[in-house]
Motif scaffolding. Structure first.
Motif, PDB file in Angstrom:
ATOM      1  N   GLY A   1      -2.289 -15.828 -16.254  1.00 27.29           N
ATOM      2  CA  GLY A   1      -2.945 -15.543 -14.981  1.00 27.29           C
ATOM      3  C   GLY A   1      -2.778 -14.094 -14.572  1.00 27.29           C
ATOM      4  O   GLY A   1      -2.049 -13.794 -13.627  1.00 27.29           O
ATOM      5  N   VAL A   2      -3.468 -13.211 -15.257  1.00 26.22           N
ATOM      6  CA  VAL A   2      -3.362 -11.777 -14.984  1.00 26.22           C
ATOM      7  C   VAL A   2      -4.047 -11.432 -13.664  1.00 26.22           C
ATOM      8  O   VAL A   2      -3.491 -10.739 -12.811  1.00 26.22           O
ATOM      9  N   GLN A   3      -5.280 -11.888 -13.504  1.00 26.57           N
ATOM     10  CA  GLN A   3      -6.141 -11.669 -12.328  1.00 26.57           C
ATOM     11  C   GLN A   3      -6.609 -10.226 -12.174  1.00 26.57           C
ATOM     12  O   GLN A   3      -7.759  -9.983 -11.830  1.00 26.57           O
ATOM     13  N   SER A   4      -5.734  -9.262 -12.412  1.00 29.48           N
ATOM     14  CA  SER A   4      -6.160  -7.862 -12.359  1.00 29.48           C
ATOM     15  C   SER A   4      -5.176  -6.980 -13.113  1.00 29.48           C
ATOM     16  O   SER A   4      -3.985  -7.304 -13.202  1.00 29.48           O
ATOM     17  N   LEU A   5      -5.695  -5.866 -13.631  1.00 32.09           N
ATOM     18  CA  LEU A   5      -4.856  -4.861 -14.269  1.00 32.09           C
ATOM     19  C   LEU A   5      -4.680  -3.646 -13.361  1.00 32.09           C
ATOM     20  O   LEU A   5      -4.195  -2.610 -13.788  1.00 32.09           O
ATOM     21  N   ARG A   6      -5.075  -3.802 -12.092  1.00 26.39           N
ATOM     22  CA  ARG A   6      -4.957  -2.728 -11.115  1.00 26.39           C
ATOM     23  C   ARG A   6      -3.938  -3.129 -10.045  1.00 26.39           C
ATOM     24  O   ARG A   6      -4.057  -4.201  -9.430  1.00 26.39           O
ATOM     25  N   GLY A   7      -2.981  -2.257  -9.808  1.00 26.46           N
ATOM     26  CA  GLY A   7      -1.936  -2.562  -8.852  1.00 26.46           C
ATOM     27  C   GLY A   7      -2.441  -2.774  -7.439  1.00 26.46           C
ATOM     28  O   GLY A   7      -1.989  -3.695  -6.734  1.00 26.46           O
ATOM     29  N   ASP A   8      -3.424  -1.967  -7.005  1.00 17.06           N
ATOM     30  CA  ASP A   8      -3.941  -2.106  -5.636  1.00 17.06           C
ATOM     31  C   ASP A   8      -4.659  -3.436  -5.445  1.00 17.06           C
ATOM     32  O   ASP A   8      -4.565  -4.073  -4.394  1.00 17.06           O
ATOM     33  N   LYS A   9      -5.355  -3.874  -6.474  1.00 18.63           N
ATOM     34  CA  LYS A   9      -6.081  -5.138  -6.399  1.00 18.63           C
ATOM     35  C   LYS A   9      -5.118  -6.328  -6.412  1.00 18.63           C
ATOM     36  O   LYS A   9      -5.322  -7.314  -5.689  1.00 18.63           O
ATOM     37  N   LEU A  10      -4.067  -6.237  -7.209  1.00 21.09           N
ATOM     38  CA  LEU A  10      -3.049  -7.286  -7.219  1.00 21.09           C
ATOM     39  C   LEU A  10      -2.423  -7.450  -5.840  1.00 21.09           C
ATOM     40  O   LEU A  10      -2.155  -8.573  -5.397  1.00 21.09           O
ATOM     41  N   LYS A  11      -2.204  -6.340  -5.146  1.00 16.17           N
ATOM     42  CA  LYS A  11      -1.634  -6.410  -3.800  1.00 16.17           C
ATOM     43  C   LYS A  11      -2.603  -7.069  -2.825  1.00 16.17           C
ATOM     44  O   LYS A  11      -2.202  -7.867  -1.973  1.00 16.17           O
ATOM     45  N   LYS A  12      -3.889  -6.744  -2.959  1.00 15.26           N
ATOM     46  CA  LYS A  12      -4.892  -7.382  -2.103  1.00 15.26           C
ATOM     47  C   LYS A  12      -4.911  -8.895  -2.308  1.00 15.26           C
ATOM     48  O   LYS A  12      -5.045  -9.667  -1.356  1.00 15.26           O
ATOM     49  N   LEU A  13      -4.791  -9.306  -3.560  1.00 16.65           N
ATOM     50  CA  LEU A  13      -4.806 -10.719  -3.899  1.00 16.65           C
ATOM     51  C   LEU A  13      -3.456 -11.385  -3.649  1.00 16.65           C
ATOM     52  O   LEU A  13      -3.308 -12.583  -3.845  1.00 16.65           O
ATOM     53  N   GLU A  14      -2.476 -10.567  -3.225  1.00 14.41           N
ATOM     54  CA  GLU A  14      -1.123 -11.030  -2.904  1.00 14.41           C
ATOM     55  C   GLU A  14      -0.443 -11.704  -4.101  1.00 14.41           C
ATOM     56  O   GLU A  14       0.307 -12.666  -3.963  1.00 14.41           O
ATOM     57  N   ARG A  15      -0.725 -11.157  -5.290  1.00 13.89           N
ATOM     58  CA  ARG A  15      -0.030 -11.617  -6.489  1.00 13.89           C
ATOM     59  C   ARG A  15       1.380 -11.031  -6.489  1.00 13.89           C
ATOM     60  O   ARG A  15       1.603  -9.935  -5.963  1.00 13.89           O
ATOM     61  N   ILE A  16       2.317 -11.740  -7.083  1.00 16.30           N
ATOM     62  CA  ILE A  16       3.708 -11.279  -7.044  1.00 16.30           C
ATOM     63  C   ILE A  16       4.138 -10.613  -8.341  1.00 16.30           C
ATOM     64  O   ILE A  16       5.316 -10.324  -8.526  1.00 16.30           O
ATOM     65  N   HIS A  17       3.184 -10.337  -9.242  1.00 11.02           N
ATOM     66  CA  HIS A  17       3.498  -9.572 -10.451  1.00 11.02           C
ATOM     67  C   HIS A  17       2.804  -8.218 -10.380  1.00 11.02           C
ATOM     68  O   HIS A  17       1.878  -8.008  -9.587  1.00 11.02           O
ATOM     69  N   SER A  18       3.245  -7.318 -11.210  1.00  9.84           N
ATOM     70  CA  SER A  18       2.677  -5.975 -11.286  1.00  9.84           C
ATOM     71  C   SER A  18       1.802  -5.845 -12.535  1.00  9.84           C
ATOM     72  O   SER A  18       1.792  -6.723 -13.406  1.00  9.84           O
ATOM     73  N   THR A  19       1.090  -4.731 -12.629  1.00 14.81           N
ATOM     74  CA  THR A  19       0.314  -4.453 -13.837  1.00 14.81           C
ATOM     75  C   THR A  19       1.230  -4.411 -15.057  1.00 14.81           C
ATOM     76  O   THR A  19       0.892  -4.947 -16.120  1.00 14.81           O
TER      77      THR A  19
END
Length: 365
Positions: A107-125
């Motif tokens: 479940g990567v969802q994004s390879l961009r740190g800013d987008k991961l934060k928007k999606l409130e994912r708890i992993h980093s790129t």
């Protein structure tokens, strides 16, 4: 087909409308004990196995070992487990491989740190890239990643850059989902709105770019290298039978669909007291099943072959809604598949049709 639902997550994502709850060790242990007993009673002769969630990898090594020990596939089949980057490690990867798991979905969802934060994912790129590399190094030869596009404020160029980076990774499958805001999610409650324009352009880019890189589309949101289509999901899209085990899981057999109670505590209690866990059931008529089969199959690149459809359902494809389906062809959402003699042998979605797959499904039903 066997689907096993693990409804635990470290944190609920704001866009998720699947049944999941915050991970609790004691509750998870009770749940896996119950699930393992149920699975052990099955005959094990499944064409595919899929452990999904939730986040299956959030379970401890010991609980994962107990769950996998109970499955014991009778032969080598496609065996998938979903994982998230922050809860994956080398010990779990080895455990998966040692127990017959041969496909991993990250479940990567994004390879961009800013987008991961928007999606409130708890992993980093970095976590995501590490999970992919470690899975490959451990010996997984069938690695899939989930990516999400169409996040509010996202530009076409940023998505293009992200996808161009993704295809360089040691993966064989990409599930690229456009963000949708479903009711009963945090994003819906916050009143987040999405722009229709950029996501449609992003999707068009997926259709053009990914095949050029060896990832061929075989379903609305799914792209794979040759030989790496997800067989489990293909079975769903053929509307074949499957067994679902766990809280909130769905089963389907001979036109009858059932759904288990979406409550872990109640699920455990019912199994222990030998009560049914089923809270919903429906039996489809032959016509209803034919319509549903058409709607599902027209999400795929293969589409519908008239002869196969008749053999499976007992209905001719245009039989129940000829005017509506012909309208889809006229509107350019579907196109005919022809044989070498030029005879019409089926229909499948056009690139435009994939943009309006819900419209196609509604017309079929």
């Amino acid at each position: 087909m066997l689907y096993i639902h693990i409804p635990f997550c470290r944190k609920k994502c704001p866009y998720c409308d699947f049944y999941s709850i915050t991970y609790h060790q004691e509750l998870a242990e009770n749940y896996i004990n119950v699930l393992s007993g149920q699975i052990a009673e099955l005959d094990g002769r499944f064409s595919t196995i899929y452990i999904g969630g939730g986040t299956p990898s959030v379970l401890s090594w010991r609980l994962l070992a107990k769950l996998l020990e109970s499955i014991k596939p009778s032969r080598k089949v496609e065996f998938t487990i979903e994982v998230n980057p922050e809860s994956l490690d080398k010990e779990k990867l080895k455990l998966f491989l040692d127990n017959g798991v041969n496909r991993i979905s990250i479940g990567v969802q994004s390879l961009r740190g800013d987008k991961l934060k928007k999606l409130e994912r708890i992993h980093s790129t970095a976590d995501a890239l590490s999970a992919i590399d470690e899975s490959s190094s451990a010996g997984f030869e069938n690695i899939s990643i989930d990516l999400m596009y169409g996040v509010w404020g996202e530009t076409l160029s940023s998505w293009q850059s992200e996808l161009k980076r993704a295809v360089t990774l040691p993966i064989q499958h990409i599930s690229a989902y456009g963000l949708t805001i479903e009711k009963n999610t945090l994003l819906f409650n916050r009143g987040i709105l999405l722009d229709d324009g950029p996501p449609s352009e992003m999707y068009k880019f997926n259709l053009e770019f990914l095949p050029q890189q060896g990832f061929n589309q075989y379903e609305v949101s799914n792209f794979s290298r040759h030989g790496f289509k997800c067989q489990h999901n293909l079975n769903y899209w053929e509307n074949n039978s499957y067994v679902g085990v766990g809280a909130g899981a769905v089963s389907f057999k001979d036109g009858a669909r059932t759904k288990n109670i979406a409550d872990v505590n109640e699920y455990i209690a019912r199994v222990k007291s030998a009560k049914t866990v089923i809270t919903f059931s429906e039996s489809l008529s032959a016509l209803e099943r034919a319509k549903e089969t058409a709607a599902i199959k027209l999400r795929t690149k293969k589409g519908v072959f008239f002869s196969d459809f008749y053999q499976k359902t007992g209905f001719h494809f245009l039989e129940w809604n000829k005017q509506g389906l012909l309208q889809l062809l006229e509107d350019g959402l579907l196109t005919y598949r022809k044989n070498e003699k030029g005879e019409k042998i089926g229909v499948f979605p056009t690139s435009k049709g994939f943009l309006f797959c819900d419209t196609i499904a509604i017309m079929c039903l």
